[in-house]
Every structure is written in C-alpha cells, then in structure tokens.
Motif scaffolding. Structure first.
Motif, PDB file in Angstrom:
ATOM      1  N   ILE A 118       0.855  -1.189   0.000  1.00 47.25           N
ATOM      2  CA  ILE A 118       0.000   0.000   0.000  1.00 47.25           C
ATOM      3  C   ILE A 118       0.889   1.235   0.000  1.00 47.25           C
ATOM      4  N   ARG A 119       0.429   2.265  -0.672  1.00 50.52           N
ATOM      5  CA  ARG A 119       1.120   3.549  -0.656  1.00 50.52           C
ATOM      6  C   ARG A 119       0.178   4.593  -0.074  1.00 50.52           C
ATOM      7  N   PHE A 120       0.652   5.362   0.854  1.00 49.85           N
ATOM      8  CA  PHE A 120      -0.145   6.429   1.451  1.00 49.85           C
ATOM      9  C   PHE A 120       0.183   7.749   0.766  1.00 49.85           C
ATOM     10  N   SER A 121      -0.863   8.567   0.632  1.00 44.91           N
ATOM     11  CA  SER A 121      -0.681   9.861  -0.023  1.00 44.91           C
ATOM     12  C   SER A 121      -1.575  10.891   0.652  1.00 44.91           C
ATOM     13  N   LYS A 122      -1.511  12.117   0.170  1.00 43.10           N
ATOM     14  CA  LYS A 122      -2.338  13.180   0.738  1.00 43.10           C
ATOM     15  C   LYS A 122      -3.822  12.856   0.588  1.00 43.10           C
ATOM     16  N   LYS A 123      -4.194  12.153  -0.485  1.00 40.26           N
ATOM     17  CA  LYS A 123      -5.600  11.822  -0.730  1.00 40.26           C
ATOM     18  C   LYS A 123      -6.021  10.505  -0.088  1.00 40.26           C
ATOM     19  N   GLY A 124      -5.108   9.874   0.626  1.00 40.29           N
ATOM     20  CA  GLY A 124      -5.490   8.637   1.299  1.00 40.29           C
ATOM     21  C   GLY A 124      -4.500   7.522   1.061  1.00 40.29           C
ATOM     22  N   TYR A 125      -4.753   6.710   0.017  1.00 38.57           N
ATOM     23  CA  TYR A 125      -3.940   5.521  -0.180  1.00 38.57           C
ATOM     24  C   TYR A 125      -4.088   5.017  -1.608  1.00 38.57           C
ATOM     25  N   SER A 126      -3.211   4.087  -1.980  1.00 35.87           N
ATOM     26  CA  SER A 126      -3.347   3.318  -3.217  1.00 35.87           C
ATOM     27  C   SER A 126      -2.892   1.902  -2.941  1.00 35.87           C
ATOM     28  N   THR A 127      -3.684   0.926  -3.404  1.00 38.89           N
ATOM     29  CA  THR A 127      -3.284  -0.477  -3.255  1.00 38.89           C
ATOM     30  C   THR A 127      -2.980  -1.108  -4.608  1.00 38.89           C
ATOM     31  N   ASP A 128      -2.823  -0.297  -5.654  1.00 37.42           N
ATOM     32  CA  ASP A 128      -2.445  -0.852  -6.953  1.00 37.42           C
ATOM     33  C   ASP A 128      -1.196  -1.716  -6.829  1.00 37.42           C
ATOM     34  N   THR A 129      -0.242  -1.238  -6.051  1.00 36.41           N
ATOM     35  CA  THR A 129       1.008  -1.987  -5.884  1.00 36.41           C
ATOM     36  C   THR A 129       0.750  -3.328  -5.213  1.00 36.41           C
ATOM     37  N   PHE A 130      -0.237  -3.380  -4.333  1.00 35.91           N
ATOM     38  CA  PHE A 130      -0.558  -4.635  -3.648  1.00 35.91           C
ATOM     39  C   PHE A 130      -1.036  -5.690  -4.640  1.00 35.91           C
ATOM     40  N   TYR A 131      -1.892  -5.298  -5.552  1.00 38.78           N
ATOM     41  CA  TYR A 131      -2.433  -6.275  -6.488  1.00 38.78           C
ATOM     42  C   TYR A 131      -1.352  -6.790  -7.442  1.00 38.78           C
ATOM     43  N   ARG A 132      -0.456  -5.903  -7.834  1.00 37.57           N
ATOM     44  CA  ARG A 132       0.661  -6.366  -8.660  1.00 37.57           C
ATOM     45  C   ARG A 132       1.589  -7.260  -7.849  1.00 37.57           C
ATOM     46  N   PHE A 133       1.765  -6.897  -6.581  1.00 38.21           N
ATOM     47  CA  PHE A 133       2.682  -7.638  -5.714  1.00 38.21           C
ATOM     48  C   PHE A 133       2.249  -9.090  -5.549  1.00 38.21           C
ATOM     49  N   CYS A 134       0.964  -9.330  -5.325  1.00 33.07           N
ATOM     50  CA  CYS A 134       0.518 -10.693  -5.016  1.00 33.07           C
ATOM     51  C   CYS A 134      -0.290 -11.336  -6.142  1.00 33.07           C
ATOM     52  N   ASP A 135      -0.298 -10.684  -7.329  1.00 33.25           N
ATOM     53  CA  ASP A 135      -0.994 -11.263  -8.472  1.00 33.25           C
ATOM     54  C   ASP A 135      -2.463 -11.518  -8.149  1.00 33.25           C
ATOM     55  N   TYR A 136      -3.044 -10.592  -7.411  1.00 29.10           N
ATOM     56  CA  TYR A 136      -4.410 -10.772  -6.914  1.00 29.10           C
ATOM     57  C   TYR A 136      -5.438 -10.691  -8.035  1.00 29.10           C
ATOM     58  N   HIS A 137      -5.133  -9.880  -9.072  1.00 32.35           N
ATOM     59  CA  HIS A 137      -6.080  -9.742 -10.173  1.00 32.35           C
ATOM     60  C   HIS A 137      -6.459 -11.107 -10.752  1.00 32.35           C
ATOM     61  N   ARG A 138      -5.441 -11.865 -11.131  1.00 30.56           N
ATOM     62  CA  ARG A 138      -5.672 -13.146 -11.787  1.00 30.56           C
ATOM     63  C   ARG A 138      -6.400 -14.119 -10.853  1.00 30.56           C
ATOM     64  N   SER A 139      -6.037 -14.065  -9.561  1.00 29.86           N
ATOM     65  CA  SER A 139      -6.677 -14.932  -8.580  1.00 29.86           C
ATOM     66  C   SER A 139      -8.151 -14.587  -8.413  1.00 29.86           C
ATOM     67  N   LEU A 140      -8.462 -13.290  -8.350  1.00 27.06           N
ATOM     68  CA  LEU A 140      -9.849 -12.869  -8.148  1.00 27.06           C
ATOM     69  C   LEU A 140     -10.709 -13.211  -9.359  1.00 27.06           C
ATOM     70  N   ILE A 141     -10.154 -13.074 -10.541  1.00 27.45           N
ATOM     71  CA  ILE A 141     -10.896 -13.442 -11.757  1.00 27.45           C
ATOM     72  C   ILE A 141     -11.291 -14.910 -11.698  1.00 27.45           C
ATOM     73  N   LYS A 142     -10.339 -15.754 -11.314  1.00 18.54           N
ATOM     74  CA  LYS A 142     -10.618 -17.189 -11.222  1.00 18.54           C
ATOM     75  C   LYS A 142     -11.648 -17.468 -10.135  1.00 18.54           C
ATOM     76  N   TYR A 143     -11.570 -16.717  -9.036  1.00 15.69           N
ATOM     77  CA  TYR A 143     -12.530 -16.870  -7.937  1.00 15.69           C
ATOM     78  C   TYR A 143     -13.946 -16.545  -8.417  1.00 15.69           C
ATOM     79  N   ILE A 144     -14.083 -15.459  -9.168  1.00 16.05           N
ATOM     80  CA  ILE A 144     -15.394 -15.025  -9.649  1.00 16.05           C
ATOM     81  C   ILE A 144     -15.924 -15.971 -10.730  1.00 16.05           C
TER      82      ILE A 144
END
Length: 562
Positions: free
Chosen positions: A214-240
């Motif tokens: 996660i990256r914190f910023s003035k507007k709050g946060y971003s978890t884009d890096t998290f999804y790239r880090f753990c390949d969550y996109h591909r896993s969630l697609i398969k889950y759905i």
C-alpha cells in the motif's frame, strides 16, 4: 402516509429488507434470520420483504416506492464493462450482477409491483445510512467495503439534508479486498472471518514491512502496488469465474510465510501478520479521515460499509485530535444499504427526516402466549416470573449462563440485549465456559461487555457513548481484575453502553445485576451456536438452548431450565 421498502441487491452477503413509514423505520431484518442460512449469500431477501409488510399490516401494492441498495443489475454490469477497458480484469467479473438480474425477473413480487423502483448506488446507500442516521447537522462521510458496482471506498460530506461525494476508489484499490487477502492467508474465510483477524491482531506486532502492499498519499492511499505484488487480479478473476478460493502468489508467501491451514495451530508469526494487516487498515482509515477533514474542517464523521465494523480502527479514529464525534451505522455491512436506499428514495418523495438512530430493535417480537405455546410444544420445564430481570440477575451472579430473548430482534450483526447470551464478567473462567459450552469457537476471540452508560467513565479511558458495540476502548487498568472475562489481551474492550430509553428491560437487568454484585457490566455475546444466524424466533431459541451448554433461558417472562 408514504411507505418505502428498501432492499439489498440480490447478490453478495447479508441481504436484508427495511420498511420506512413517513421516513421512519418500522421494520428491518436480515434474510438469514428468517431462512436460517448464514449470511443468505446471493439471495433476494424474500422472507425479509414479507416480514416487513406483515409487520406493518400492508400489501406490496400499498408501498409507494421500492429502493434497491445498488445500481440496477444491467447498469452495474455495464459500469464494470467500462472499467474493464481501463483495467486488466476478465469480463467474467460481470457474472454476479447479470445473475442478479435473472433473480429479480423470476420473483413474482416484482411482477405485481406497478410503481417505480429506485436503484441507488451501493456507496450512496451506505453513505446515506450513516449520515442521515447520525443525528449530525454536518459530517464527513466514509463508506468503505470490498466492492459496490465498481467502487470500494467513497468519501465525502453531508450538510443538513444534502450529501456530496468528494473522492472514490475503484475496486483495484479496495481496502476490503486487501483485508480479505490477509484473512485468507491466515487460514480463515475471506469476506466472512475478517473480524477474526482483527481479534487476533492484538496478540501480535506489526513487524512486517508494508512496501509494495500500500502507498499512502495526501488523498489517502493506493493499493495498486498490492495487487501487482501478489498477483491478486488473476486470482480474483478465477474466484469469480470458477468459484475457486482466492490465491496469493509466491511473493506474498515470501513476505509473510506459508499460508496457514484452516486447522493449523496459531503461532506468533500468524499474530504478527494479523497485526500488520490491522495496522495497514487503521493507517489507511486515518489517512482518509485526515484528507476529508483538511477539505471540510468538519470534526464529525459518519461511517458505513463492511470495513466500518472494524471497531479497533473506529476507536483509533475517535482518538484523533481532529475528531469530536463519530457515528458508525450499526448495520454497516450490506444489510445497511437497504436502509440507506430507502432513506434516499423517501427524500425523492418529499419525506426528508433526519434523526439519530438510537436503537436497532426493528425485527420480529413475540407475545408471552406465543412463547408459552413453543415451550409446551418442546416439552420444556419453565416457570413464569413477573420480575424476569431480577431473577435472571440473581442467576447470572451465581455464574450461570443465561440465554436472553426479549422484545424485537436487533437489526445488524450485533446482539445488543434482545437476542443475547449473558454471563458474569467477574470471573475469567466464564469466558472459557461460554466458548466451550455454547459458542464452540477459538479461545482468542474476545467477548464484549454491556455496561450501563453512566458507568462508562468509571471503567473506560476516554469513554464515549457506544450503544451499538462498534467502538473499541482501553479499559482502565485498575478495572481489569473486576471484569476479566471481557477485557482483551491488550487491555481493550468492544463496548456496548446501555441506557434506559433505548432498552429499558436490558437496562434494568444490568441494574439488578449491579445490585447483586456491585458490577454494572455483563458479558454479552450473540444468541447462536457457532456458524448459525442469531436466533430470531422462540423456536430458534429453544433449539439452541437444548443443544448447547446454556443453564437457563429467559424468554419473555418465562424462565426455562434443564
């Protein structure tokens, strides 16, 4: 007279129905309480709808407007399709809203209804359920969960009868899904057992680095890096698409260790992972709150969405120096979208009522005669007591476990004194007794105290009114020995404060217990066995009483014994 029926979308968890009459709640209940299927996942709340109408004695034709706490199924799918053009997601993600469309069409209820159906976006519904029930004239609004349409977090503010959204975060920046990833890694069920991670986090320390998550910023946060880090996109697609379990890749395992198996013993590494997860969420919540406060300079906050049930983070927010007060919608999970949608729909019909939600007792209730028939049918031993509160307090003081079934059922996930299992908090062995004899759950999960509101300052540091058990407080150290069964390992407690106006019967029970023991506090947990919905009817209560280690059942004015 204006009736508006609010319902949840027919996919996801915690489906529910709410009926408003001239802007005021007259009935509200989750589907699981009636069909006895935990969470009522991906179900239209048919029985909940029928109960709400029956409670008020009206037919569907008498309802002026139906409001759904989500965009229409087809519109949700089209929104997600548009997002797919910009994000690396598989089109199968649209399966759930499209299947929801089929559910709507099949149910004859909608065929008979000839008036307008309002579709209110998921996070607008959450936000309305928080702000318009907060009693605040103006407030910042935080709606945080896994996903609603394409959004996971929405922040804004409300002034009088208007709300304005300032920023939103799509589901590739979902704090709810991030928390679920940790939940899965710790061997629990995603979207269900996140509160287990919250409880476990108090046993560990946040020692793991969070870079890449996660990256914190003035507007709050971003978890884009998290999804790239753990390949969550591909896993969630398969889950759905295939219903497989969420998977975390080798990078996640390298950082936090091998994923815990469901029946594996909890070790220190697991508690430290839980603490890291909890710390990430708390920091993100406070960053969001800081961002909106810097814009509005409003010192009041209204919270909703499944993540708003994280009472530890809520307590941390309340302690910030820019916060005067917070209101957390007691049905902060998706059940609350039925309420928020109904409120906004009522506004559209010219009924604009705002008032603080003082209680959640909007479910079914049963007369003593109905209760008596159930007890006789089940051939139980029972006696009638005019002073059931005094008798129950006497038994609790003698370290008996009492099922407490009174009045209208609670709306939302917490048992708040009408469908509760109660015990004395003065002996730590009572915590273990409740766990082993009744709840059959993990040893490290804490139990909550219900305490008289006027005693909160005596027991809690920085005490605050907490009628819905959604705030965490530090218990004064000198009081740990008085109520050890409800003090967590870190010296905190998830507290329900009780006053006479919200629940006179429960208030009197605790007052009678105080007369017996000198302690104005009870151990309170939901009246259900592990993995079952909270009991709703006398039949549910008697079945749970018979199969668990409860000593007594105080149901209406009857005391049932074994």
């Amino acid at each position: 007279m204006v009736y508006v029926l609010g319902i949840t979308r027919p996919w996801g968890f915690n489906n529910a129905a709410v009926l408003l009459k001239d802007g005021e709640i007259v009935a509200a209940i989750e589907e699981e309480r009636l069909n006895r299927i935990k969470y009522a996942k991906n179900m239209l709340p048919k029985m909940a709808i029928e109960h709400c109408l029956k409670q008020e004695g009206i037919r569907i034709e008498d309802v002026d407007r139906i409001a759904v706490g989500s965009d229409s199924c087809l519109k949700t799918a089209s929104k997600q399709a548009a997002l797919l053009l910009r994000k690396p997601w598989n089109p199968s993600f649209m399966r759930l809203p499209l299947e929801g469309y089929k559910v709507f069409r099949k149910y004859g209820f909608f065929k008979r209804y000839k008036r307008k159906i309002d579709y209110i976006t998921h996070h607008d519904s959450h936000s309305a359920s928080a702000f318009y029930c907060s009693g605040f004239d103006k407030s910042n609004i935080l709606s945080i969960d896994g996903i609603g349409e394409t959004t996971s977090t929405a922040i804004g503010y409300g002034v009088r009868d208007k709300m304005k959204q300032v920023e939103d975060y799509d589901f590739t920046n979902s704090l709810g899904l991030l928390y679920s990833s940790f939940t899965k890694h710790l061997g629990f069920r995603e979207h269900i057992d996140e509160w287990k991670v919250m409880g476990l986090s108090s046993y560990g320390k946040p020692i793991f680095p969070i870079d890449g998550l996660i990256r914190f910023s003035k507007k709050g946060y971003s978890t884009d890096t998290f999804y790239r880090f753990c390949d969550y996109h591909r896993s969630l697609i398969k889950y759905i698409k295939e219903g497989t379990k969420l998977r975390l890749d080798a990078n996640f395992t390298e950082r936090f260790g091998i994923r815990r198996k469901e029946d594996e013993k909890i070790i220190k590494r697991h508690t430290n992972v839980a603490a890291t997860c909890q710390t990430i969420y708390e920091q993100a919540l406070i960053k969001l709150a800081t961002f909106i406060n810097d814009l509005t300079r409003i010192r009041y906050f209204s919270l909703a969405g499944g993540c708003a049930l994280n009472c530890v983070a809520n307590g941390a927010l309340l302690e910030q120096d820019f916060v005067d007060d917070i209101f957390v919608q007691p049905a902060a999970n998706d059940a609350g979208t039925a309420l928020g949608a109904a409120i906004l729909s009522s506004f559209g019909l010219g009924v604009k009522k705002k008032a603080r939600m003082e209680h959640v007792y909007y479910g079914p209730q049963y007369s003593d005669e109905e209760i008596k028939r159930t007890l006789q049918r089940n051939r139980l031993k029972f006696d009638y007591y005019k002073d059931i509160e005094g008798k129950a307090a006497e038994l609790l003081a003698k370290e008996k476990l009492v099922g407490w079934f009174q009045g209208r059922m609670e709306f939302g996930p917490r048992a708040l004194g009408n469908r509760s299992i109660l015990a004395t908090p003065t002996r730590i062995r009572m915590r273990d007794k409740v766990n082993i004899s009744v709840k059959h759950r993990e040893y490290w999960r804490p139990f909550a105290p219900s305490m008289l509101e006027n005693a909160a300052d005596e027991y809690l540091e920085n005490a605050h009114k907490s009628p819905f058990m959604n705030l965490n407080f530090r218990v004064k150290q000198e009081k740990w020995g008085e109520i050890p069964a409800v003090v967590h390992i870190d010296g905190t407690a998830r507290v329900q404060t009780v006053n006479r106006s919200a629940n006179a019967k429960y208030f009197r029970l605790i007052s009678e217990f105080e007369k017996e023991t000198g302690i104005p506090v009870l151990l309170n947990t939901s009246f259900n066995d592990n993995e079952e919905p909270i009991v709703c009817s006398p039949e549910d209560a008697t079945l749970t009483f018979k199969k668990t280690g409860l000593d007594y059942l105080a149901i209406g004015n009857y005391l049932v014994r074994k």
